[in-house]
Design an enzyme around this catalytic site. Structure first.
Site, PDB file in Angstrom:
ATOM      1  N   CYS A   1       0.815  -1.212  -0.062  1.00 32.31           N
ATOM      2  CA  CYS A   1       0.056   0.080   0.019  1.00 32.31           C
ATOM      3  C   CYS A   1       0.717   1.331  -0.109  1.00 32.31           C
ATOM      4  O   CYS A   1       0.708   2.129  -0.802  1.00 32.31           O
ATOM      5  CB  CYS A   1      -0.862   0.043   1.390  1.00 32.31           C
ATOM      6  SG  CYS A   1      -1.770   1.700   1.634  1.00 32.31           S
TER       7      CYS A   1
ATOM      8  N   GLY B   1      -9.863  -2.911 -14.333  1.00 34.50           N
ATOM      9  CA  GLY B   1     -10.338  -2.677 -12.659  1.00 34.50           C
ATOM     10  C   GLY B   1      -9.745  -1.422 -12.244  1.00 34.50           C
ATOM     11  O   GLY B   1      -9.501  -0.531 -13.131  1.00 34.50           O
TER      12      GLY B   1
ATOM     13  N   HIS C   1     -24.718  23.227   3.332  1.00 36.25           N
ATOM     14  CA  HIS C   1     -25.136  23.797   1.789  1.00 36.25           C
ATOM     15  C   HIS C   1     -23.940  25.016   1.570  1.00 36.25           C
ATOM     16  O   HIS C   1     -23.905  25.673   2.390  1.00 36.25           O
ATOM     17  CB  HIS C   1     -26.405  24.119   1.822  1.00 36.25           C
ATOM     18  CG  HIS C   1     -26.833  24.807   0.400  1.00 36.25           C
ATOM     19  ND1 HIS C   1     -26.864  24.219  -0.771  1.00 36.25           N
ATOM     20  CD2 HIS C   1     -26.646  26.230   0.130  1.00 36.25           C
ATOM     21  CE1 HIS C   1     -27.096  25.212  -1.736  1.00 36.25           C
ATOM     22  NE2 HIS C   1     -27.111  26.189  -1.303  1.00 36.25           N
TER      23      HIS C   1
ATOM     24  N   GLY D   1      -5.413  -8.121 -11.978  1.00 33.05           N
ATOM     25  CA  GLY D   1      -5.670  -8.407 -10.471  1.00 33.05           C
ATOM     26  C   GLY D   1      -4.616  -8.777  -9.773  1.00 33.05           C
ATOM     27  O   GLY D   1      -3.458  -8.591 -10.043  1.00 33.05           O
TER      28      GLY D   1
ATOM     29  N   GLY E   1      -5.871  -0.642 -13.186  1.00 35.39           N
ATOM     30  CA  GLY E   1      -5.902  -0.316 -14.416  1.00 35.39           C
ATOM     31  C   GLY E   1      -6.312   1.070 -15.076  1.00 35.39           C
ATOM     32  O   GLY E   1      -5.770   1.853 -15.533  1.00 35.39           O
TER      33      GLY E   1
HETATM   34  C1  LIG Z   1      -0.843  -0.008  -7.585  1.00 35.49           C
HETATM   35  C2  LIG Z   1      -1.978  -0.228  -6.355  1.00 35.49           C
HETATM   36  C3  LIG Z   1      -2.976   0.530  -5.970  1.00 35.49           C
HETATM   37  C4  LIG Z   1      -3.618   0.245  -4.631  1.00 35.49           C
HETATM   38  N1  LIG Z   1      -4.541   1.244  -4.152  1.00 35.49           N
HETATM   39  C5  LIG Z   1      -5.205   0.749  -3.294  1.00 35.49           C
HETATM   40  C6  LIG Z   1      -6.165   1.976  -2.897  1.00 35.49           C
HETATM   41  O1  LIG Z   1      -6.249   3.183  -3.186  1.00 35.49           O
HETATM   42  N2  LIG Z   1      -6.887   1.618  -1.689  1.00 35.49           N
HETATM   43  C7  LIG Z   1      -6.771   0.091  -1.311  1.00 35.49           C
HETATM   44  O2  LIG Z   1      -7.590   0.050   0.078  1.00 35.49           O
HETATM   45  N3  LIG Z   1      -6.102  -0.584  -1.692  1.00 35.49           N
HETATM   46  C8  LIG Z   1      -5.417  -0.387  -2.775  1.00 35.49           C
HETATM   47  N4  LIG Z   1      -4.290  -1.139  -3.049  1.00 35.49           N
HETATM   48  C9  LIG Z   1      -4.320  -2.808  -2.368  1.00 35.49           C
HETATM   49  C10 LIG Z   1      -3.640  -2.411  -0.981  1.00 35.49           C
HETATM   50  O3  LIG Z   1      -2.425  -2.057  -1.616  1.00 35.49           O
HETATM   51  C11 LIG Z   1      -3.610  -3.967  -0.494  1.00 35.49           C
HETATM   52  O4  LIG Z   1      -4.725  -4.468  -0.433  1.00 35.49           O
HETATM   53  C12 LIG Z   1      -2.954  -3.856   0.901  1.00 35.49           C
HETATM   54  O5  LIG Z   1      -1.658  -3.479   0.828  1.00 35.49           O
HETATM   55  C13 LIG Z   1      -2.932  -5.176   1.671  1.00 35.49           C
HETATM   56  O6  LIG Z   1      -2.266  -5.068   2.781  1.00 35.49           O
HETATM   57  P1  LIG Z   1      -1.431  -6.227   3.533  1.00 35.49           P
HETATM   58  O7  LIG Z   1      -1.198  -5.706   4.827  1.00 35.49           O
HETATM   59  O8  LIG Z   1      -2.476  -7.400   3.496  1.00 35.49           O
HETATM   60  O9  LIG Z   1      -0.331  -6.733   2.608  1.00 35.49           O
HETATM   61  P2  LIG Z   1       0.999  -5.785   1.979  1.00 35.49           P
HETATM   62  O10 LIG Z   1       0.574  -4.449   1.788  1.00 35.49           O
HETATM   63  O11 LIG Z   1       1.008  -6.469   0.565  1.00 35.49           O
HETATM   64  O12 LIG Z   1       2.097  -6.210   2.969  1.00 35.49           O
HETATM   65  C14 LIG Z   1       2.765  -7.255   2.848  1.00 35.49           C
HETATM   66  C15 LIG Z   1       3.914  -7.209   3.408  1.00 35.49           C
HETATM   67  O13 LIG Z   1       4.710  -8.275   3.744  1.00 35.49           O
HETATM   68  C16 LIG Z   1       5.795  -8.365   3.288  1.00 35.49           C
HETATM   69  N5  LIG Z   1       6.284  -9.843   3.433  1.00 35.49           N
HETATM   70  C17 LIG Z   1       5.807 -10.807   2.369  1.00 35.49           C
HETATM   71  N6  LIG Z   1       6.546 -11.953   2.770  1.00 35.49           N
HETATM   72  C18 LIG Z   1       7.391 -11.805   3.689  1.00 35.49           C
HETATM   73  C19 LIG Z   1       8.287 -12.644   4.519  1.00 35.49           C
HETATM   74  N7  LIG Z   1       8.274 -13.953   4.146  1.00 35.49           N
HETATM   75  N8  LIG Z   1       8.948 -12.231   5.556  1.00 35.49           N
HETATM   76  C20 LIG Z   1       8.726 -10.765   5.884  1.00 35.49           C
HETATM   77  N9  LIG Z   1       8.004  -9.827   5.215  1.00 35.49           N
HETATM   78  C21 LIG Z   1       7.091 -10.586   3.941  1.00 35.49           C
HETATM   79  C22 LIG Z   1       6.002  -7.607   2.168  1.00 35.49           C
HETATM   80  O14 LIG Z   1       7.321  -7.033   1.963  1.00 35.49           O
HETATM   81  C23 LIG Z   1       4.989  -6.482   2.373  1.00 35.49           C
HETATM   82  O15 LIG Z   1       5.522  -5.343   2.808  1.00 35.49           O
HETATM   83  C24 LIG Z   1      -3.513  -0.965  -4.288  1.00 35.49           C
HETATM   84  C25 LIG Z   1      -2.678  -2.020  -4.808  1.00 35.49           C
HETATM   85  C26 LIG Z   1      -1.995  -1.736  -5.841  1.00 35.49           C
HETATM   86  C27 LIG Z   1      -0.574  -2.635  -6.293  1.00 35.49           C
END
Ligand SMILES: Cc1cc2nc3c(=O)[nH]c(=O)nc-3n(C[C@H](O)[C@H](O)[C@H](O)COP(=O)(O)OP(=O)(O)OC[C@H]3O[C@@H](n4cnc5c(N)ncnc54)[C@H](O)[C@@H]3O)c2cc1C
Length: 469
Positions: free
Chosen positions: A44, A185, A448, A275, A188
């Protein structure tokens, strides 16, 4: 207690993991949060929500100067783009928020560990430290919050230069002349909008016959019209079969789903945005016996427990909307349940927002879902053309649509295409959370002139008594 014994070890420092760690620390758990990036904030903050919104904001300012200010009697000459500065600003925003996240974790006394974690056994995590060496952590509770990664598309190999995922599309060094976006989506459309505003000719190719799958169909059709007017070209019902990059360009082969007819599109850059898929690589889940579903998501019960006792999972790597605020909610609820509290997450009340301009926001059920479950419902709609604030700002495209139960008047879904839809939706989320009726929204006093009045008018329209149309 030894330095390496914790009450909770969180693997992944994204909005799911770091928020869970903060809440756990508030609740008195000695907590460690491990992230292999060495920085906290996850997808994120580093390659998702934040950098994309920074570029959307900058490119919106550019489009505003070019196309809208003259109408306000403001003449600006010699407008040009300094892409390097725009990218630097984006990075400054990310860096500042990353420092803020680390500050919060430090203040809460969460131990931050930079490295790749593996669950060696229940209760035991091994970390390959970023600076070299390993560290073993013991904890009776382990929380997997490792997030997701871009889903690959067969025949379209990502090189992050010419054929890019969202990560590459957030860091292009020059504005492509022609950009093909695969997938209509949220990601995109957002990144397509950024590069279109900055001057690229953008074609969005989508497998389905519509954009924004999962969102209300009427809102999606309206959004497509508005985005097409802004210059995005749409090719719907087409399957991208392959993409080949040569020195000069990328050739994308797409087939019409109806008759299989193939066509080649040429582009400077291709963005694959079909996705995201759960990311759990290197965690050792197979050896541990943590169950996953057919799509690779870690299966959890309502307490976020995996099939292995003491191992929990939240966020993008478990089923549900793949959104930052949903990951955050999961994290809080999961940790609260660990200490005997009653955290709960209702996915139907997680809003989704597409940050194009106008924005697109939704919460609750779509009209299609209501038709499918044969619900008896009423619809109220109100266009932004009839909203005074939208007239003032010149943002009259779009509408608010409220779906309410025909008998009880309870709000079932709210769908907005319009200015600040991403903020306006908060009122609708509260309405759903409190089990409000459309009448409740209609009788709530709205300032308003404000965009929020459109929500009130749509609520009045559910009962056929909107005042300003
Ligand atoms: C371009 C883009 C735009 C987006 N815009 C939005 C938005 O506007 N609003 C919204 O709500 N969502 C948005 N999202 C989605 C959002 O980023 C994710 O839903 C969110 O980050 C998920 O959070 P999470 O904590 O589950 O995982 P993540 O944010 O993916 O964090 C997982 C972390 O785990 C770490 N990790 C993985 N494996 C290991 C390991 N073995 N050991 C240690 N660390 C590890 C990674 O380095 C990562 O930092 C967007 C995504 C993208 C790609």
């Amino acid at each position: 207690m030894s330095d390496d014994r914790f009450d909770l070890v969180v693997i992944g420092g994204g909005p799911g993991g770091y928020v869970a760690a903060l809440r756990a620390a508030q609740l008195g758990l000695r907590t460690a949060c491990v992230d292999k990036r060495g920085l906290f904030g996850g997808t994120c903050l580093h390659v998702g929500c934040i950098p994309s919104k920074a570029l959307l904001h900058s490119s919106e300012r550019y489009a505003e100067v070019r196309h809208e200010l003259a109408d306000h009697g403001i003449r600006v000459e010699g407008v040009s783009i300094d892409l390097a500065r725009m990218m630097a600003r984006k990075q400054e925003t990310v860096d500042e928020l990353a420092r803020g996240t680390a500050f919060l974790l430090k203040k809460a006394k969460v131990e931050m560990i930079g490295g790749a974690a593996r669950i060696a056994a229940p209760g035991r995590v091994e970390v390959e430290l970023q600076g070299g060496g390993t560290r073993a952590l013991a904890s009776e509770r382990i929380l997997i919050a490792t997030g997701s990664d871009s889903a690959p598309l067969a025949g379209v190999p990502i090189d992050e230069k010419r054929i890019v995922s969202s990560t590459g599309a957030l860091a292009l060094e020059r504005v492509p002349q022609r950009l093909v976006v695969v997938g209509a989506g949220a990601i995109g459309l957002e990144l397509g909008s950024v590069w279109s505003r900055l001057g690229a000719e953008v074609t969005v190719v989508e497998y389905l016959d519509r954009i924004l799958p999962g969102m209300d169909g009427e809102i999606a059709r309206n959004a497509q019209r508005v985005l097409a007017r802004q210059g995005l070209a749409f090719q719907l019902g087409r399957e991208v079969k392959s993409a080949e990059a040569s020195d000069a360009r990328v050739r994308v082969t797409a087939a019409t789903r109806k008759d299989g007819k193939q066509e080649v599109l040429e582009a400077d850059v291709v963005l694959v945005a079909i996705g995201r898929k759960p990311y759990v690589e290197g965690l050792g889940l197979e050896a541990l016996g943590v169950a996953r579903d057919a799509r690779g998501f870690v299966t959890v019960n309502e307490r976020f427990e995996t099939s292995v006792p003491g191992v929990f999972a939240i966020g993008d790597c478990v089923p549900g909307p793949m959104l930052a605020h949903k990951a955050h909610e999961d994290g809080v609820a999961c940790v609260e349940q660990m200490v005997g509290q009653h955290g709960h997450v209702d996915h139907l009340r997680a809003p989704s927002v597409v940050y194009t301009w106008p924005e697109i926001a939704a919460v609750g059920e779509t009209e299609e879902a209501l038709v499918e479950r044969k619900a008896d419902y009423r619809v109220g709609k109100f266009p932004f053309t009839a909203n005074a604030r939208a007239k003032i700002t010149g943002d009259t495209q779009g509408l608010v649509k409220i779906l309410a139960d025909a008998k009880t008047d309870r709000v079932l879904g709210v769908h907005i295409l319009g200015p600040l839809a991403g903020d306006l939706i908060a009122e609708a989320v509260s309405a759903l959370e409190f089990g409000a009726s459309a009448e409740d929204i209609a009788r709530t006093c709205h300032a308003h002139p404000a965009m929020g009045e459109a929500l009130m008018e749509a609520a009045l329209a559910v009962d056929g008594r909107a005042l300003h149309v």
